[in-house]
Design an enzyme around this catalytic site. Structure first.
Site, PDB file in Angstrom:
ATOM      1  N   ASN A  91       0.826  -1.200   0.000  1.00  0.00           N
ATOM      2  CA  ASN A  91       0.000   0.000   0.000  1.00  0.00           C
ATOM      3  C   ASN A  91       0.858   1.247   0.000  1.00  0.00           C
ATOM      4  OD1 ASN A  91      -2.064  -1.740   0.101  1.00  0.00           O
ATOM      5  ND2 ASN A  91      -2.598  -1.395   2.237  1.00  0.00           N
ATOM      6  N   HIS A 108       6.004  -0.579  -2.472  1.00  0.00           N
ATOM      7  CA  HIS A 108       5.577   0.117  -3.688  1.00  0.00           C
ATOM      8  C   HIS A 108       5.662   1.634  -3.551  1.00  0.00           C
ATOM      9  CE1 HIS A 108       3.119  -3.586  -5.259  1.00  0.00           C
ATOM     10  NE2 HIS A 108       4.419  -3.717  -5.405  1.00  0.00           N
ATOM     11  N   SER A 184      -5.042  -9.285  -3.723  1.00  0.00           N
ATOM     12  CA  SER A 184      -5.651 -10.194  -4.694  1.00  0.00           C
ATOM     13  C   SER A 184      -4.656 -11.200  -5.276  1.00  0.00           C
ATOM     14  CB  SER A 184      -6.266  -9.380  -5.836  1.00  0.00           C
ATOM     15  OG  SER A 184      -5.260  -8.608  -6.469  1.00  0.00           O
ATOM     16  N   GLU A 210     -12.164 -11.906  -0.419  1.00  0.00           N
ATOM     17  CA  GLU A 210     -12.481 -12.953  -1.412  1.00  0.00           C
ATOM     18  C   GLU A 210     -11.232 -13.795  -1.632  1.00  0.00           C
ATOM     19  OE1 GLU A 210     -12.784  -9.956  -4.144  1.00  0.00           O
ATOM     20  OE2 GLU A 210     -14.933  -9.570  -3.873  1.00  0.00           O
TER      21      GLU A 210
HETATM   22  P1  OAD Z   1      -6.273  -5.392  -5.243  1.00  0.00           P
HETATM   23  O1  OAD Z   1      -7.243  -4.274  -5.444  1.00  0.00           O
HETATM   24  O2  OAD Z   1      -5.777  -6.121  -6.440  1.00  0.00           O
HETATM   25  O3  OAD Z   1      -6.877  -6.466  -4.261  1.00  0.00           O
HETATM   26  C1  OAD Z   1      -7.481  -6.112  -3.051  1.00  0.00           C
HETATM   27  C2  OAD Z   1      -7.916  -7.385  -2.334  1.00  0.00           C
HETATM   28  O4  OAD Z   1      -8.442  -6.991  -1.086  1.00  0.00           O
HETATM   29  C3  OAD Z   1      -8.999  -8.188  -3.055  1.00  0.00           C
HETATM   30  O5  OAD Z   1      -8.612  -9.564  -3.108  1.00  0.00           O
HETATM   31  C4  OAD Z   1     -10.244  -8.009  -2.188  1.00  0.00           C
HETATM   32  O6  OAD Z   1     -11.038  -9.209  -2.098  1.00  0.00           O
HETATM   33  C5  OAD Z   1      -9.615  -7.735  -0.838  1.00  0.00           C
HETATM   34  N1  OAD Z   1     -10.463  -6.907   0.046  1.00  0.00           N
HETATM   35  C6  OAD Z   1     -11.326  -5.918  -0.271  1.00  0.00           C
HETATM   36  N2  OAD Z   1     -11.874  -5.396   0.827  1.00  0.00           N
HETATM   37  C7  OAD Z   1     -11.342  -6.056   1.879  1.00  0.00           C
HETATM   38  C8  OAD Z   1     -11.502  -5.991   3.295  1.00  0.00           C
HETATM   39  N3  OAD Z   1     -12.317  -5.126   3.856  1.00  0.00           N
HETATM   40  N4  OAD Z   1     -10.783  -6.846   4.053  1.00  0.00           N
HETATM   41  C9  OAD Z   1      -9.933  -7.749   3.506  1.00  0.00           C
HETATM   42  N5  OAD Z   1      -9.757  -7.864   2.183  1.00  0.00           N
HETATM   43  C10 OAD Z   1     -10.438  -7.040   1.378  1.00  0.00           C
HETATM   44  O7  OAD Z   1      -5.058  -4.764  -4.395  1.00  0.00           O
HETATM   45  P2  OAD Z   1      -3.571  -5.306  -4.185  1.00  0.00           P
HETATM   46  O8  OAD Z   1      -3.535  -6.791  -4.225  1.00  0.00           O
HETATM   47  O9  OAD Z   1      -3.045  -4.626  -2.984  1.00  0.00           O
HETATM   48  O10 OAD Z   1       0.638  -1.479  -7.138  1.00  0.00           O
HETATM   49  O11 OAD Z   1      -2.868  -4.728  -5.473  1.00  0.00           O
HETATM   50  C11 OAD Z   1      -1.480  -4.939  -5.617  1.00  0.00           C
HETATM   51  C12 OAD Z   1      -0.851  -3.796  -6.346  1.00  0.00           C
HETATM   52  O12 OAD Z   1      -1.546  -3.558  -7.572  1.00  0.00           O
HETATM   53  C13 OAD Z   1      -0.934  -2.462  -5.654  1.00  0.00           C
HETATM   54  O13 OAD Z   1       0.048  -2.300  -4.667  1.00  0.00           O
HETATM   55  C14 OAD Z   1      -0.742  -1.494  -6.759  1.00  0.00           C
HETATM   56  C15 OAD Z   1      -1.594  -2.134  -7.824  1.00  0.00           C
HETATM   57  O14 OAD Z   1      -1.167  -1.936  -9.076  1.00  0.00           O
HETATM   58  C16 OAD Z   1       1.217  -0.325  -7.500  1.00  0.00           C
HETATM   59  O15 OAD Z   1       0.635   0.753  -7.483  1.00  0.00           O
HETATM   60  C17 OAD Z   1       2.616  -0.489  -7.906  1.00  0.00           C
END
Ligand code: OAD
Length: 244
Positions: A91, A108, A184, A210
């Site tokens: 994050n 990041h 995710s 999820e």
């Molecule tokens: P994503 O938006 O891809 O995934 C978010 C995840 O959080 C999903 O699997 C949701 O199911 C889950 N989620 C949503 N609400 C939630 C809650 N209240 N409690 C628990 N889980 C929840 O985000 P990231 O995996 O963080 O990179 O994305 C990875 C990277 O992609 C980011 O750091 C960013 C982006 O491109 C850069 O900016 C370099």
């Protein structure tokens, strides 16, 4: 679970969702019709810096309106009351810092920071004039001030702190813990951390709303909101470890 000697935690956008920060790939994950991959690249910055600057300025400004939630606070408790821990976050918000996590690696980058395009120096720039989505910010490090870019790791760039991440995973042993929250599993190298930790014998635990794409890398899965799930999990672990 027996008390581990070391913990590695990886968090993603989902841990900040209950604070009101939009995730990247959810229903609200598009920004003005753009996917994150269209604005978070060096090529996008060269081609259309105004759009990229606006995207990040709005996110920088939005930090002023959000607060850490129960999941961020639970990780502070785990760090303070549990074994040695490294918290790696994908994050770019500052909610882990504001909750009080200290052993933190924002792999990041960070929205609070900007980076001089010429010298590469990082500066914390969160003044009112620094948050204007229509005006670029100049550095204070060069004799002729140069434009600053967001201090964010874009697609195609190497994440920050990879040496420290590799060392933390290498130090894990059988019985240690790798906890992953709110991601995710789409973006590497972060998405490979659970598999790497499991390879060296650590127990891998997931807390996510999820199922992520790398669900098979986890020994224990808790599907639910992080703010509603993590505090109870941390409480139960600390109780068990302190009783042992
Ligand atoms: P994503 O938006 O891809 O995934 C978010 C995840 O959080 C999903 O699997 C949701 O199911 C889950 N989620 C949503 N609400 C939630 C809650 N209240 N409690 C628990 N889980 C929840 O985000 P990231 O995996 O963080 O990179 O994305 C990875 C990277 O992609 C980011 O750091 C960013 C982006 O491109 C850069 O900016 C370099």
């Amino acid at each position: 679970m027996p008390r581990p000697n070391r913990i590695v935690v990886l968090t993603g956008a989902g841990i900040s969702a209950e604070s009101g920060v939009a995730t990247f790939r959810g229903e609200d994950g598009l920004w003005e019709g753009h996917r994150i991959e269209e604005v978070a690249t060096p090529a996008a910055w060269w081609r259309d810096p105004d759009t990229v600057w606006r995207f990040y300025s709005l996110r920088r400004k939005a930090l002023l309106d959000v607060e850490p939630n129960a999941a961020h606070h639970a990780l502070v408790r785990l760090e303070r009351e549990g074994p040695e821990m490294l918290l790696i976050t994908q994050n770019v918000d500052d909610l882990h810092q504001r909750a009080g996590s200290s052993s933190l690696l924002p792999m990041h980058g960070q929205l609070r920071m900007l980076r001089c395009e010429r010298s590469g120096r990082h500066q914390e720039r969160m003044g009112e004039a620094d948050l204007d989505p229509s005006t670029f910010v100049d550095c204070t490090c060069c004799s002729t001030p140069s434009r600053m870019r967001p201090d964010i790791v874009w697609f195609g760039e190497v994440p920050m702190g990879m040496d420290r991440i590799h060392a933390a995973i290498d130090a894990l042993r059988m019985g240690d813990l790798c906890l992953v929250v709110g991601t995710s599993g789409h973006v590497h190298p972060a998405a490979g951390i659970a598999a790497a930790a499991r390879n060296v014998g650590a127990r891998t635990v997931l807390v996510n709303l999820e199922a992520p794409v790398n669900l098979h890398d986890f020994d224990e899965v808790h599907l639910g909101p992080a703010g509603g799930t993590l505090p109870g999990l941390v409480e139960a672990w600390l109780e068990e470890w302190n009783d042992a």
